[in-house]
Design a protein around this motif. Structure first.
Motif, PDB file in Angstrom:
ATOM      1  N   GLN A 171       0.839  -1.187   0.148  1.00 38.70           N
ATOM      2  CA  GLN A 171      -0.056   0.074   0.002  1.00 38.70           C
ATOM      3  C   GLN A 171       0.830   1.362  -0.026  1.00 38.70           C
ATOM      4  O   GLN A 171       0.469   2.225  -0.782  1.00 38.70           O
ATOM      5  CB  GLN A 171      -0.761   0.045   1.310  1.00 38.70           C
ATOM      6  N   GLU A 172       1.836   1.153   0.672  1.00 39.17           N
ATOM      7  CA  GLU A 172       3.061   2.514   0.916  1.00 39.17           C
ATOM      8  C   GLU A 172       3.419   2.772  -0.473  1.00 39.17           C
ATOM      9  O   GLU A 172       3.623   3.886  -0.961  1.00 39.17           O
ATOM     10  CB  GLU A 172       3.898   2.270   1.917  1.00 39.17           C
ATOM     11  N   VAL A 173       3.788   1.622  -1.151  1.00 40.62           N
ATOM     12  CA  VAL A 173       4.267   1.898  -2.417  1.00 40.62           C
ATOM     13  C   VAL A 173       3.315   2.381  -3.776  1.00 40.62           C
ATOM     14  O   VAL A 173       3.520   3.171  -4.335  1.00 40.62           O
ATOM     15  CB  VAL A 173       5.413   0.837  -2.701  1.00 40.62           C
ATOM     16  N   LEU A 174       2.437   1.634  -3.282  1.00 36.00           N
ATOM     17  CA  LEU A 174       1.270   1.988  -4.296  1.00 36.00           C
ATOM     18  C   LEU A 174       0.728   3.682  -4.177  1.00 36.00           C
ATOM     19  O   LEU A 174       0.610   4.357  -5.171  1.00 36.00           O
ATOM     20  CB  LEU A 174      -0.197   1.449  -4.289  1.00 36.00           C
ATOM     21  N   ARG A 175       1.048   4.059  -2.860  1.00 35.25           N
ATOM     22  CA  ARG A 175       0.563   5.362  -2.634  1.00 35.25           C
ATOM     23  C   ARG A 175       1.844   6.358  -3.513  1.00 35.25           C
ATOM     24  O   ARG A 175       1.366   7.397  -3.848  1.00 35.25           O
ATOM     25  CB  ARG A 175       0.556   5.864  -1.319  1.00 35.25           C
ATOM     26  N   LEU A 176       2.797   5.910  -3.621  1.00 31.53           N
ATOM     27  CA  LEU A 176       4.028   6.609  -4.072  1.00 31.53           C
ATOM     28  C   LEU A 176       3.986   6.577  -5.767  1.00 31.53           C
ATOM     29  O   LEU A 176       4.604   7.365  -6.283  1.00 31.53           O
ATOM     30  CB  LEU A 176       5.309   6.238  -3.673  1.00 31.53           C
ATOM     31  N   PRO A 202       4.394  -3.572 -12.039  1.00 33.78           N
ATOM     32  CA  PRO A 202       5.729  -3.428 -12.199  1.00 33.78           C
ATOM     33  C   PRO A 202       6.408  -2.211 -11.554  1.00 33.78           C
ATOM     34  O   PRO A 202       7.573  -2.435 -10.705  1.00 33.78           O
ATOM     35  CB  PRO A 202       5.861  -3.288 -13.578  1.00 33.78           C
ATOM     36  N   THR A 203       5.653  -1.143 -11.401  1.00 38.43           N
ATOM     37  CA  THR A 203       6.161   0.161 -10.841  1.00 38.43           C
ATOM     38  C   THR A 203       6.615  -0.116  -9.106  1.00 38.43           C
ATOM     39  O   THR A 203       7.381   0.310  -8.690  1.00 38.43           O
ATOM     40  CB  THR A 203       5.455   1.326 -10.969  1.00 38.43           C
ATOM     41  N   SER A 204       5.454  -1.021  -8.646  1.00 35.31           N
ATOM     42  CA  SER A 204       5.588  -1.162  -7.228  1.00 35.31           C
ATOM     43  C   SER A 204       6.164  -2.349  -6.719  1.00 35.31           C
ATOM     44  O   SER A 204       6.292  -2.595  -5.584  1.00 35.31           O
ATOM     45  CB  SER A 204       3.898  -0.877  -6.651  1.00 35.31           C
ATOM     46  N   LEU A 205       6.849  -3.070  -7.859  1.00 37.47           N
ATOM     47  CA  LEU A 205       7.527  -4.347  -7.491  1.00 37.47           C
ATOM     48  C   LEU A 205       8.497  -4.011  -6.323  1.00 37.47           C
ATOM     49  O   LEU A 205       8.671  -5.146  -5.403  1.00 37.47           O
ATOM     50  CB  LEU A 205       8.316  -4.842  -8.497  1.00 37.47           C
ATOM     51  N   PHE A 287      17.184  -2.112   2.088  1.00 37.01           N
ATOM     52  CA  PHE A 287      18.084  -1.951   0.839  1.00 37.01           C
ATOM     53  C   PHE A 287      16.805  -1.695  -0.396  1.00 37.01           C
ATOM     54  O   PHE A 287      16.902  -0.891  -1.096  1.00 37.01           O
ATOM     55  CB  PHE A 287      18.848  -3.092   0.347  1.00 37.01           C
ATOM     56  N   PHE A 288      16.024  -2.699  -0.229  1.00 39.52           N
ATOM     57  CA  PHE A 288      14.944  -2.655  -1.156  1.00 39.52           C
ATOM     58  C   PHE A 288      13.943  -1.403  -1.048  1.00 39.52           C
ATOM     59  O   PHE A 288      13.567  -0.858  -1.978  1.00 39.52           O
ATOM     60  CB  PHE A 288      13.881  -4.021  -1.251  1.00 39.52           C
ATOM     61  N   LEU A 289      13.938  -1.080   0.206  1.00 40.97           N
ATOM     62  CA  LEU A 289      13.057  -0.082   0.597  1.00 40.97           C
ATOM     63  C   LEU A 289      13.672   1.181   0.034  1.00 40.97           C
ATOM     64  O   LEU A 289      12.902   2.234  -0.648  1.00 40.97           O
ATOM     65  CB  LEU A 289      12.805  -0.027   2.082  1.00 40.97           C
ATOM     66  N   ALA A 290      14.862   1.273   0.269  1.00 44.11           N
ATOM     67  CA  ALA A 290      15.600   2.297  -0.015  1.00 44.11           C
ATOM     68  C   ALA A 290      15.557   2.669  -1.632  1.00 44.11           C
ATOM     69  O   ALA A 290      15.261   3.717  -2.215  1.00 44.11           O
ATOM     70  CB  ALA A 290      17.028   2.621   0.372  1.00 44.11           C
ATOM     71  N   ARG A 291      15.823   1.531  -2.439  1.00 42.80           N
ATOM     72  CA  ARG A 291      15.836   1.418  -3.903  1.00 42.80           C
ATOM     73  C   ARG A 291      14.350   1.885  -4.410  1.00 42.80           C
ATOM     74  O   ARG A 291      14.182   2.731  -5.260  1.00 42.80           O
ATOM     75  CB  ARG A 291      16.247   0.144  -4.268  1.00 42.80           C
ATOM     76  N   ALA A 292      13.385   1.347  -3.689  1.00 45.73           N
ATOM     77  CA  ALA A 292      12.034   1.537  -4.325  1.00 45.73           C
ATOM     78  C   ALA A 292      11.534   3.027  -4.028  1.00 45.73           C
ATOM     79  O   ALA A 292      11.103   3.809  -5.039  1.00 45.73           O
ATOM     80  CB  ALA A 292      11.043   0.863  -3.485  1.00 45.73           C
ATOM     81  N   ARG A 293      12.088   3.762  -2.706  1.00 46.98           N
ATOM     82  CA  ARG A 293      11.692   5.110  -2.489  1.00 46.98           C
ATOM     83  C   ARG A 293      12.542   5.959  -3.622  1.00 46.98           C
ATOM     84  O   ARG A 293      11.821   6.769  -4.180  1.00 46.98           O
ATOM     85  CB  ARG A 293      12.336   5.576  -1.175  1.00 46.98           C
ATOM     86  N   ARG A 294      13.762   5.701  -3.873  1.00 46.79           N
ATOM     87  CA  ARG A 294      14.488   6.359  -4.618  1.00 46.79           C
ATOM     88  C   ARG A 294      14.082   6.415  -6.230  1.00 46.79           C
ATOM     89  O   ARG A 294      13.880   7.428  -6.963  1.00 46.79           O
ATOM     90  CB  ARG A 294      16.114   5.930  -4.635  1.00 46.79           C
ATOM     91  N   LYS A 295      13.637   5.231  -6.489  1.00 47.00           N
ATOM     92  CA  LYS A 295      13.298   5.044  -7.879  1.00 47.00           C
ATOM     93  C   LYS A 295      11.830   5.847  -8.144  1.00 47.00           C
ATOM     94  O   LYS A 295      11.685   6.387  -9.266  1.00 47.00           O
ATOM     95  CB  LYS A 295      12.848   3.739  -8.137  1.00 47.00           C
ATOM     96  N   LEU A 296      11.010   5.889  -7.083  1.00 52.83           N
ATOM     97  CA  LEU A 296       9.672   6.387  -7.447  1.00 52.83           C
ATOM     98  C   LEU A 296       9.679   8.096  -7.153  1.00 52.83           C
ATOM     99  O   LEU A 296       8.759   8.672  -7.574  1.00 52.83           O
ATOM    100  CB  LEU A 296       8.599   5.743  -6.511  1.00 52.83           C
ATOM    101  N   SER A 297      10.602   8.432  -6.176  1.00 52.71           N
ATOM    102  CA  SER A 297      10.331   9.729  -6.055  1.00 52.71           C
ATOM    103  C   SER A 297      11.627  10.566  -6.655  1.00 52.71           C
ATOM    104  O   SER A 297      11.660  11.915  -6.738  1.00 52.71           O
ATOM    105  CB  SER A 297      10.674  10.057  -4.432  1.00 52.71           C
ATOM    106  N   GLY A 298      12.549   9.945  -7.330  1.00 48.39           N
ATOM    107  CA  GLY A 298      13.770  10.653  -7.899  1.00 48.39           C
ATOM    108  C   GLY A 298      13.838  10.755  -9.405  1.00 48.39           C
ATOM    109  O   GLY A 298      12.608  10.558 -10.059  1.00 48.39           O
TER     110      GLY A 298
END
Lengths: 298, 322
Positions: A171-176, A202-205, A287-298
């Protein structure tokens, strides 16, 4: 100094009040620092205890043989059956929890009407706050009473614990995921399901991976739900999920209660293996969390 | 929510409509499955306790006898043990965790902040059974030989610190409380840290411009702004402490009796269920274990809703109800 206004000078003098405020400040800063140091110290003490006490038993034999017991009540052999059992339990738990958690999260964030979404979210929160022993006793009455203990019953209990963790991270990543992605999909004339399956998932993988690893780290160390579901197992290696299996947490639990110190060493060593695995998977999750955040907000 | 075209062109493909239906059906099944699951759990737990309930009624809650031989069961001692251990744990954990969160958001240099933050998270990842093992073999003896005699020599005039320190190898209420503290601290700290980080910098700058010291900024602005959230965080930590079964059962001594000293042994609801997993002699005893689980379930629901209620009210106040 003489040409400074004495009233201005007053401001910088440490009269009683200012000094007291500074001292209070220092004390509070000190206490906060000590609190942090305490937490780190406890972590270090626990990890060092586990590794140092388990070290004598950590040899190749420990990983390649199953437990046996000498005539004098000493522990011999390793924990192969527990490692295999834990792998089975965690694998099936993940297999059960990931699809339900991800689909449930999509329902809550993308498709459900608001009211219904809130109800599902509340249910997930309540499951998350449930004492794990209650989860265990639920699976016991729902499954074990009728069909006996099995690795599958244990996995089911672990899956219930994993479910809210996976759903929440998803849910958290879907929000992003930017809403422009959804709109782009719909603007191209793609139906809803193609937008979800082809773009949003795929975006929220990354978020799904984060939640899954987090859940694996959590359930690998869970003991309480296994007591009622898969605790009465043979000490040999079983790959059959319909049979009860040994597991690392339960082995630690049972060995710790034994009077003979040879069991304690084995318990520490099993703890070291489990701890190493759990901390490694937790790091992967970070590590996955940091990468997901970076990808979606960067 | 995103923009959804409400009217589809007439020529939409049949397969797409099916696809949308299937997607909605699958996700709804998963979402509603979670709702059904929690209802099912509550039903099964209460259903399992019906035999004990019909025999003992609500008297079970205030009866302190747990005697499998005489088939007499009550939960009072266990509720008391749960309350005391959790209360002590929170008493230690809340200030420690808030101190850690303050250090991490306000004091620590950047390098240390990330490192210590990660270490505190690792503390949360330690499986409870490993903490319990450590509790039995390291903390227990330390309590028995060092901490408890020390407390007794200084505070022995207080009844709670007056018990026999050698009676049970360091197992007991206080040892269990310390283990629970270790579990609750990282949970409270991580929520508190997020709360503190969310306090607007403008507010803190304002206080600083008025000449406030760092602690005064924290007390007047940071803690003030996050009070309800902190209360919710502490309640979450309490929920963790109430429901922990394994580590407590390992170090509390598992004896039903209300001890008059913190050095004495006791038991909690969760720990009692865990301790009797392979040895219940009668259906009534099994049902009594379900009854304990039902009480625990109610506790955890109350704690959960309590925390949510506080957060809701806080949000309501902050946004003026919009």
């Amino acid at each position: 100094m003489t040409d400074v206004d004495p009233r201005a000078q007053q401001l910088f003098l440490t009269d009683g009040r200012v000094r007291r405020r500074r001292i209070v400040n220092r004390v509070m800063e000190g206490l906060a620092t000590v609190a942090s140091a305490t937490a780190v110290a406890v972590l270090v003490i626990v990890v060092v205890s586990v590794v140092r006490n388990g070290w004598p038993a950590l040899n190749a034999n420990f990983f390649t043989t199953s437990p046996s017991f000498s005539a004098f009540g000493e522990s011999q052999g390793g924990i192969l059956s527990s490692i295999v059992g834990s792998v089975i339990l965690v694998a099936f738990a993940t297999l059960f929890a990931v699809p339900v958690g991800v689909l449930g999260a999509i329902f809550v964030s993308e498709l459900a009407p608001r009211r219904l979404a809130n109800v599902v979210r509340l249910a997930l929160d309540v499951i998350n706050g449930l004492p794990t022993i209650v989860t265990g006793i639920f699976v016991f009455s729902a499954l074990v009473l009728a069909q006996g203990q099995s690795a599958l019953a244990g996995s089911l209990a672990l899956a219930i614990i994993a479910l809210p963790l996976i759903a929440r991270s998803t849910q958290e990543v879907l929000r992003l995921v930017p809403s422009s992605y959804r709109e782009a999909g719909l603007a191209l004339g793609a139906p809803r399901w193609r937008t979800v399956v082809g773009i949003i998932l795929p975006t929220s993988l990354g978020g799904i991976l984060t939640g899954t690893t987090l859940a694996v780290a959590r359930v690998a160390g869970e003991t309480a739900p296994l007591l009622f579901t898969t605790s009465l197992a043979a000490t040999t290696v079983t790959w059959d999920p319909t049979q009860p299996v040994q597991s690392m947490p339960l082995t630690i639990f049972q060995y710790a209660e034994q009077p003979d110190p040879s069991f304690h060493t084995k318990a520490w060593a099993t703890g070291a293996v489990l701890l190493f695995f759990v901390l490694l998977v937790s790091l992967a999750s970070k590590f996955f969390l940091a990468r997901a955040r970076r990808k979606l907000s960067g | 929510m995103s923009v959804v075209p409400t009217e589809f062109p007439a020529g939409r493909r049949f397969g797409d409509r099916i696809g949308d239906r299937v997607l909605y059906g699958l996700t709804a099944a998963a979402g509603l499955g979670a709702v059904a699951l929690i209802i099912g759990i509550a039903y099964k737990v209460f259903d399992g306790s019906s035999l004990a309930f019909s025999k003992f009624g609500f008297g079970f809650i205030v009866d302190e006898v747990w005697n499998p031989v005489k088939n007499q069961f009550g939960a009072l001692d266990l509720i008391w043990g749960t309350a005391v251990t959790s209360f002590i744990a929170i008493l230690f954990a809340a200030p420690l965790a808030i101190g850690i969160a303050l250090y991490l958001t306000e004091l620590a240099p950047r390098v240390l902040r990330d490192a210590i933050g990660a270490l505190v998270e690792m503390l949360a990842a330690i499986p409870s059974v490993i903490l319990g093992l450590w509790g039995i073999l390291v903390l227990g003896p330390f309590m028995q030989h060092d901490l408890e005699p020390f407390l007794k020599s200084f505070l022995g005039w207080l009844p709670i610190f007056s018990g026999d320190t050698n009676a049970n190898g360091g197992k007991g209420i206080l040892t269990a409380s310390i283990i629970l503290t270790i579990m609750a601290v990282p949970i409270i700290a991580s929520v508190a840290r997020e709360l503190f980080a969310s306090v607007p910098a403008d507010l803190k700058d304002g206080a600083r411009a008025l000449g406030a010291t760092r602690w005064e900024v924290v007390r007047g602005v940071v803690l003030h702004a996050t009070r309800p959230g902190l209360a919710a965080a502490v309640i979450l930590g309490l929920g963790r402490a109430l429901g922990e079964a394994i580590a407590v059962t390992q170090v509390i001594g598992s004896v039903t009796q209300i001890p008059n000293s913190l050095f004495g042994t006791g038991d909690t609801l969760a720990s009692r269920i865990a301790a009797q997993y392979q040895g219940y002699g009668s259906n009534l005893q099994a049902s009594s274990l379900f009854y304990l689980a039902a009480i625990l379930l109610v506790f955890s629901l109350v704690v959960n809703f309590g925390a949510q209620l506080i957060v809701r009210r806080f949000e309501f106040q902050n946004t003026g109800g919009s």
